[in-house]
Structure formats: structure tokens, C-alpha cells
Design a protein around this motif. Structure first.
Motif, PDB file in Angstrom:
ATOM      1  N   GLY A   1      -2.981 -26.924  -8.550  1.00  0.00           N
ATOM      2  CA  GLY A   1      -2.900 -28.344  -8.231  1.00  0.00           C
ATOM      3  C   GLY A   1      -1.471 -28.859  -8.273  1.00  0.00           C
ATOM      4  O   GLY A   1      -1.173 -29.927  -7.762  1.00  0.00           O
ATOM      5  N   LYS A   2      -0.569 -28.080  -8.897  1.00  0.00           N
ATOM      6  CA  LYS A   2       0.851 -28.430  -8.931  1.00  0.00           C
ATOM      7  C   LYS A   2       1.661 -27.189  -8.602  1.00  0.00           C
ATOM      8  O   LYS A   2       1.294 -26.085  -8.996  1.00  0.00           O
ATOM      9  N   PRO A   3       2.773 -27.364  -7.914  1.00  0.00           N
ATOM     10  CA  PRO A   3       3.665 -26.220  -7.708  1.00  0.00           C
ATOM     11  C   PRO A   3       4.182 -25.705  -9.059  1.00  0.00           C
ATOM     12  O   PRO A   3       4.237 -26.462 -10.035  1.00  0.00           O
ATOM     13  N   VAL A   4       4.544 -24.436  -9.085  1.00  0.00           N
ATOM     14  CA  VAL A   4       5.029 -23.800 -10.311  1.00  0.00           C
ATOM     15  C   VAL A   4       6.293 -22.999 -10.007  1.00  0.00           C
ATOM     16  O   VAL A   4       6.345 -22.264  -9.021  1.00  0.00           O
ATOM     17  N   MET A   5       7.291 -23.159 -10.870  1.00  0.00           N
ATOM     18  CA  MET A   5       8.443 -22.251 -10.857  1.00  0.00           C
ATOM     19  C   MET A   5       8.207 -21.294 -12.007  1.00  0.00           C
ATOM     20  O   MET A   5       8.066 -21.714 -13.158  1.00  0.00           O
ATOM     21  N   LEU A   6       8.146 -20.002 -11.700  1.00  0.00           N
ATOM     22  CA  LEU A   6       7.819 -18.962 -12.674  1.00  0.00           C
ATOM     23  C   LEU A   6       8.961 -17.958 -12.711  1.00  0.00           C
ATOM     24  O   LEU A   6       9.287 -17.355 -11.694  1.00  0.00           O
ATOM     25  N   THR A   7       9.569 -17.779 -13.878  1.00  0.00           N
ATOM     26  CA  THR A   7      10.716 -16.880 -14.007  1.00  0.00           C
ATOM     27  C   THR A   7      10.448 -15.814 -15.067  1.00  0.00           C
ATOM     28  O   THR A   7      10.064 -16.132 -16.192  1.00  0.00           O
ATOM     29  N   PHE A   8      10.670 -14.562 -14.706  1.00  0.00           N
ATOM     30  CA  PHE A   8      10.607 -13.421 -15.627  1.00  0.00           C
ATOM     31  C   PHE A   8      12.028 -13.145 -16.117  1.00  0.00           C
ATOM     32  O   PHE A   8      12.967 -13.118 -15.321  1.00  0.00           O
ATOM     33  N   TRP A   9      12.188 -12.903 -17.425  1.00  0.00           N
ATOM     34  CA  TRP A   9      13.523 -12.698 -17.987  1.00  0.00           C
ATOM     35  C   TRP A   9      13.487 -11.787 -19.211  1.00  0.00           C
ATOM     36  O   TRP A   9      12.436 -11.508 -19.757  1.00  0.00           O
ATOM     37  N   ALA A  10      14.692 -11.377 -19.625  1.00  0.00           N
ATOM     38  CA  ALA A  10      14.877 -10.597 -20.855  1.00  0.00           C
ATOM     39  C   ALA A  10      16.126 -11.110 -21.558  1.00  0.00           C
ATOM     40  O   ALA A  10      17.114 -11.483 -20.907  1.00  0.00           O
ATOM     41  N   SER A  11      16.097 -11.131 -22.876  1.00  0.00           N
ATOM     42  CA  SER A  11      17.169 -11.764 -23.651  1.00  0.00           C
ATOM     43  C   SER A  11      18.510 -11.029 -23.595  1.00  0.00           C
ATOM     44  O   SER A  11      19.554 -11.636 -23.787  1.00  0.00           O
ATOM     45  N   TRP A  12      18.507  -9.749 -23.317  1.00  0.00           N
ATOM     46  CA  TRP A  12      19.735  -8.959 -23.316  1.00  0.00           C
ATOM     47  C   TRP A  12      20.471  -9.008 -21.975  1.00  0.00           C
ATOM     48  O   TRP A  12      21.605  -8.557 -21.858  1.00  0.00           O
TER      49      TRP A  12
ATOM     50  N   GLU B   1      14.891 -29.919 -18.296  1.00  0.00           N
ATOM     51  CA  GLU B   1      15.068 -31.193 -18.987  1.00  0.00           C
ATOM     52  C   GLU B   1      14.959 -32.386 -18.046  1.00  0.00           C
ATOM     53  O   GLU B   1      14.628 -33.488 -18.475  1.00  0.00           O
ATOM     54  N   ASN B   2      15.261 -32.171 -16.768  1.00  0.00           N
ATOM     55  CA  ASN B   2      15.291 -33.268 -15.802  1.00  0.00           C
ATOM     56  C   ASN B   2      14.148 -33.265 -14.806  1.00  0.00           C
ATOM     57  O   ASN B   2      14.055 -34.172 -13.978  1.00  0.00           O
ATOM     58  N   LEU B   3      13.289 -32.270 -14.849  1.00  0.00           N
ATOM     59  CA  LEU B   3      12.238 -32.199 -13.836  1.00  0.00           C
ATOM     60  C   LEU B   3      11.115 -33.180 -14.103  1.00  0.00           C
ATOM     61  O   LEU B   3      10.873 -33.576 -15.235  1.00  0.00           O
ATOM     62  N   ASP B   4      10.445 -33.566 -13.044  1.00  0.00           N
ATOM     63  CA  ASP B   4       9.281 -34.436 -13.122  1.00  0.00           C
ATOM     64  C   ASP B   4       8.061 -33.529 -13.228  1.00  0.00           C
ATOM     65  O   ASP B   4       7.646 -32.920 -12.243  1.00  0.00           O
ATOM     66  N   GLN B   5       7.491 -33.437 -14.436  1.00  0.00           N
ATOM     67  CA  GLN B   5       6.381 -32.510 -14.647  1.00  0.00           C
ATOM     68  C   GLN B   5       5.105 -32.943 -13.926  1.00  0.00           C
ATOM     69  O   GLN B   5       4.143 -32.202 -13.900  1.00  0.00           O
ATOM     70  N   ASP B   6       5.115 -34.126 -13.338  1.00  0.00           N
ATOM     71  CA  ASP B   6       3.990 -34.528 -12.489  1.00  0.00           C
ATOM     72  C   ASP B   6       4.091 -33.865 -11.120  1.00  0.00           C
ATOM     73  O   ASP B   6       3.118 -33.799 -10.388  1.00  0.00           O
TER      74      ASP B   6
ATOM     75  N   GLY C   1      14.696 -23.601  -2.531  1.00  0.00           N
ATOM     76  CA  GLY C   1      13.382 -23.001  -2.318  1.00  0.00           C
ATOM     77  C   GLY C   1      12.246 -23.839  -2.883  1.00  0.00           C
ATOM     78  O   GLY C   1      11.118 -23.766  -2.404  1.00  0.00           O
ATOM     79  N   VAL C   2      12.557 -24.632  -3.881  1.00  0.00           N
ATOM     80  CA  VAL C   2      11.541 -25.465  -4.515  1.00  0.00           C
ATOM     81  C   VAL C   2      11.501 -26.879  -3.896  1.00  0.00           C
ATOM     82  O   VAL C   2      10.477 -27.546  -3.935  1.00  0.00           O
ATOM     83  N   GLU C   3      12.592 -27.280  -3.307  1.00  0.00           N
ATOM     84  CA  GLU C   3      12.740 -28.640  -2.779  1.00  0.00           C
ATOM     85  C   GLU C   3      11.597 -29.111  -1.862  1.00  0.00           C
ATOM     86  O   GLU C   3      11.101 -30.214  -2.043  1.00  0.00           O
ATOM     87  N   PRO C   4      11.157 -28.293  -0.911  1.00  0.00           N
ATOM     88  CA  PRO C   4      10.082 -28.761  -0.024  1.00  0.00           C
ATOM     89  C   PRO C   4       8.812 -29.161  -0.780  1.00  0.00           C
ATOM     90  O   PRO C   4       8.068 -30.018  -0.325  1.00  0.00           O
ATOM     91  N   LEU C   5       8.569 -28.558  -1.932  1.00  0.00           N
ATOM     92  CA  LEU C   5       7.378 -28.871  -2.718  1.00  0.00           C
ATOM     93  C   LEU C   5       7.514 -30.175  -3.488  1.00  0.00           C
ATOM     94  O   LEU C   5       6.527 -30.779  -3.881  1.00  0.00           O
ATOM     95  N   LEU C   6       8.748 -30.599  -3.708  1.00  0.00           N
ATOM     96  CA  LEU C   6       8.993 -31.802  -4.504  1.00  0.00           C
ATOM     97  C   LEU C   6       8.939 -33.076  -3.660  1.00  0.00           C
ATOM     98  O   LEU C   6       8.792 -34.155  -4.208  1.00  0.00           O
ATOM     99  N   VAL C   7       9.071 -32.929  -2.364  1.00  0.00           N
ATOM    100  CA  VAL C   7       9.112 -34.110  -1.477  1.00  0.00           C
ATOM    101  C   VAL C   7       7.763 -34.390  -0.819  1.00  0.00           C
ATOM    102  O   VAL C   7       7.663 -35.259   0.024  1.00  0.00           O
ATOM    103  N   ARG C   8       6.746 -33.666  -1.207  1.00  0.00           N
ATOM    104  CA  ARG C   8       5.424 -33.886  -0.625  1.00  0.00           C
ATOM    105  C   ARG C   8       4.807 -35.166  -1.120  1.00  0.00           C
ATOM    106  O   ARG C   8       4.998 -35.592  -2.200  1.00  0.00           O
TER     107      ARG C   8
END
Length: 144
Positions: free
Chosen positions: A28-39, A55-60, A137-144
């Protein structure tokens, strides 16, 4: 244009182990999903920018999740220590070794996926992607 593939579902615990998160709960909402490792130096650069984004994203409008690839860590405590040392507050899920990382066919860390509101993968960015390209890449999803 090729049809977007549905992102593999998962159920992973939060970094503190207190909660379970299922990807399909975010439908129901777009998702940014990142895989990472601390090293990983590339993960360090990427996550510093993503903390500011978080910190600045609109979680809605978009959800932000990260997955620590535990099977690529040197110790079980490394991810939590890394988060604390850097003051990061974004949500972190703990992969089961490399199970989810492998399901997503990641080749390195960080790897970021942009999922639409139906949880279809619309963009994928590897460890050498510029942060500005990820945002584009995420921008088009934020302007809907």
C-alpha cells in the motif's frame, strides 16, 4: 517495457530481536529496502546519506527499511554497535545468515531496491550507485 517483478516476501526480526516484520505488511506504500553490512565502506557512505533521508522522509508516502546481512558480518554484535556509534535511527532488520539477501539475488552490499505500493521491484541499485540516482529512482513514487 518489462513488467515489474514482485519482491520476495520475508519475515525478519528487528535488530533488537523484539519484533518480527513481514514485507507484505507494508503493501500500500512504496518501500526503499537496503541490504548492508557494518564493515563495508560503501555501506558506510550509503547509510550516512540514507539516515538524513530517513529523518526527512514523509512516512505517509514511503517506508524505509534496511536489512543487515548477518551472514556477512564478523560478529553478532557488529550491526548494533555500528548503529549506535553512528547515531543511526532508521529501522534495521536482521537477515537469517544470507537467506533474504540471496532471495533478492544481491551481489554485494549495499544493494537498494525501490518497491512500488504493490511491492513490485521497480528499481535496483548496487554498491556503486550514487545516492542521487537512488533518490531519482524513488522520486516518481513520491509525486503520485
Amino acid at each position: 517495457m518489462k513488467e515489474a517483478k514482485t519482491a520476495p516476501d520475508f519475515e525478519l526480526s528487528t535488530l533488537d530481536g523484539e519484533n518480527q516484520v513481514r514485507l507484505h505488511e507494508w503493501k500500500g506504500k512504496p518501500v526503499m529496502l537496503t541490504f548492508w553490512a557494518s564493515w563495508c565502506p560503501d555501506s558506510h557512505r550509503d547509510l550516512a546519506k540514507k539516515q538524513s533521508f530517513y529523518e526527512n522522509l514523509d512516512q505517509d508516502k514511503i517506508q524505509f527499511l534496511t536489512v543487515n546481512v548477518t551472514g556477512r558480518e564478523g560478529s553478532v554484535d557488529a550491526p548494533a554497535q555500528f548503529m549506535e556509534e553512528n547515531g543511526y535511527t532508521f529501522p534495521v532488520l536482521r537477515d537469517v545468515n544470507t537467506k533474504t539477501y540471496d532471495k533478492y539475488q544481491c551481489m554485494g552490499v549495499p544493494t537498494t531496491f525501490i518497491l512500488d505500493e504493490d511491492l513490485r521491484i521497480i528499481n535496483r541499485f548496487n554498491d556503486k550507485a550514487a545516492f542521487v540516482d537512488i533518490i531519482k529512482g524513488v522520486e516518481p513514487l513520491l509525486v503520485r
